[in-house]
Write an enzyme that holds these catalytic residues in place. Sequence first.
Site, PDB file in Angstrom:
ATOM      1  N   TYR A  15      -0.080-100.427  60.037  1.00  0.00           N
ATOM      2  CA  TYR A  15       0.683-100.625  58.788  1.00  0.00           C
ATOM      3  C   TYR A  15      -0.165-101.654  57.794  1.00  0.00           C
ATOM      4  CZ  TYR A  15       2.241-104.766  61.211  1.00  0.00           C
ATOM      5  OH  TYR A  15       2.260-105.974  61.798  1.00  0.00           O
ATOM      6  N   SER A 247       4.528-109.909  62.816  1.00  0.00           N
ATOM      7  CA  SER A 247       4.203-108.683  63.047  1.00  0.00           C
ATOM      8  C   SER A 247       5.242-107.698  63.108  1.00  0.00           C
ATOM      9  CB  SER A 247       3.519-108.684  64.427  1.00  0.00           C
ATOM     10  OG  SER A 247       4.736-108.659  65.492  1.00  0.00           O
ATOM     11  N   LYS A 248       4.875-106.472  62.906  1.00  0.00           N
ATOM     12  CA  LYS A 248       5.880-105.357  62.635  1.00  0.00           C
ATOM     13  C   LYS A 248       6.707-105.183  63.937  1.00  0.00           C
ATOM     14  CE  LYS A 248       6.808-100.728  60.853  1.00  0.00           C
ATOM     15  NZ  LYS A 248       6.001 -99.703  60.104  1.00  0.00           N
ATOM     16  N   ARG A 249       5.943-105.309  65.207  1.00  0.00           N
ATOM     17  CA  ARG A 249       6.549-105.267  66.253  1.00  0.00           C
ATOM     18  C   ARG A 249       7.582-105.955  66.561  1.00  0.00           C
ATOM     19  NH1 ARG A 249       5.505-107.357  71.355  1.00  0.00           N
ATOM     20  NH2 ARG A 249       3.699-108.437  70.432  1.00  0.00           N
ATOM     21  N   GLY A 252       9.937-106.368  62.661  1.00  0.00           N
ATOM     22  CA  GLY A 252      10.324-105.120  61.848  1.00  0.00           C
ATOM     23  C   GLY A 252       9.772-104.769  60.513  1.00  0.00           C
TER      24      GLY A 252
END
Length: 500
Positions: A15, A247-249, A252
């Site tokens: 992303y 982090s997106k992980r 979110g």
Amino acid sequence: MSSSRTRFAPSPTGYFHVGGARTALFSWLYARQHGGTFVLRLEDTDRERSTQASIDIILEGMSWLGLDWDEGPIYQSQNLPDHVAKAAQLLATGAAYRCYATPAESGAAREAAKAAGNPSWKYTGPDCVIALDEQARRAAQGAPSVVRFRVPRSTGPVQFRDLVYGDQAIDPNELDDFVLLRTDGSPLYMLSVVCDDLLSQISHVIRGQDHLSNTPKQVLLYQALGAPVPQFAHLPLIMAAGGEKMSKRKHGDAVSVTTYRDRGVLPAAMVNFIALLGWSPASEGETREIFTRAELIERFNLERINRSNAKFTFDQHDARKWTDPKAQAINAEYVRTTPLDELLPHLRPVLLAAGLWQDEFDGAQRDWFRATLELIRERFWTLLDFADQGRAYLSDEFPYDPKAVQKNLLKEPRLAALLPQLADRVAGLTAYSADTVEEALRALAEESGVGAGALINGLRTAVTGQAVGPGAFVLCEAVGRERVVARLRGAPAVMASAGA
RNA sequence: GGCCCCAUAGUCCAGUGGUUAGGACGCGGGCCUUUCAAGCCUGAGGCACGGGUUCAAUUCCCGUUGGGGCUACCA
């Protein structure tokens, strides 16, 4: 200073991170302010993780934010031959050497040193792990080798000035003779960035502080290549609420730029908010925090970037706190005040997607449409609000908020009879306006003995499905007599189905 | 572990060798109103700790603590 050249060089492996967006913004602002050139480069050399989808996301994100680039996108993978050639050049000048020690061997040496009480062991020379004659033997056998950079260890500390963090002086003994080319001959990041920045003649390397510690190695590389060292400006990092790297992980969607677009954030608001993370336009007592793009370009400077990391506060489990509250507040400000002509290009797609767009909004209903938007956006937070909270103003198909129905309709059963009566009176008004509707309503309240407040709130919910919104009477003007009358007449049905 | 960086309210930022330490978001209260994630007013809340330097430290220096980054044949 038209020679200023900056770049943004993300690796397209997922992303578009908001931290990356800020780095891009600062580089862009710097270039724009100095009439310089902004280069976009995609560091796509991690073949395992780089994807076209990710490249598209970054390109879209940049465009959405309005960060236009003058050169590129340059694909790092296309410059690989140059990187290899530069390594050959370093080999030729003796600034680098072939190394036949295997990763296991150098790793073992490191571990052994650590066990022996030397935790800061570095790979400091061709023979520091495997004797030279043994390496020669391996070479003769055609054993694989890497190319290592020969860190100059007798010429004093590596020095450079960071425009944000100040003068830096690093003991070269803290630096490994790092690998330039892998066994398979492919270049590593440290070499590639330097070569690419050289190729693009980048004058100011503006990037995250996570690269500060690697900068000495790059400075050495520039020098060994006989190239001018660019200016460096490292930016403090943007951390998650817990203090960890975002982090997106783990954290979110709030980490991804795409989310902001999808959730109805205006790019100008995003840019404004992000610009204020780690930088301040403060000058002569400036307390304003809303700045146009032109103002940001005019005021931006590297000197006012602070050195401490910023924290992004949000709670992915709380809908109200889906991203930093201040970001939301700034966006609300933009949603409410951006001139309609500027807002509409961003709003139209939202309305289209929600099935709320009518071509008449641009034609016969233009004035009404615009007046209505002005009215309802007064308390909106995002573009999406136009499509949900604002739905009843633009369409006859809209939902009734159960809580609003409960609070404003069901609590006063007499409304089932009164609202239709109000409909009749409104239908019979000689002149229809906020004032006349109000008169009619207050008269009915008086006659029936029901509080005007109850009737007013009942009217609001019957007409808009909401418990909140603009003043109930002006709202009626926006919705129009015909619809108001019809919705008031429909109130008993709404109450019946909700009460059942 | 080693090296480097950072430290003003819950968060984002100002600021000064002597200030009532300022603004924004958020939070509390009040006003207004028919409603509020609106508007207006208002309140609470901060210089991490310990040493120095100084007549005087939030500010300068050192240390401690805390946080972060880097430390790969990832980028």
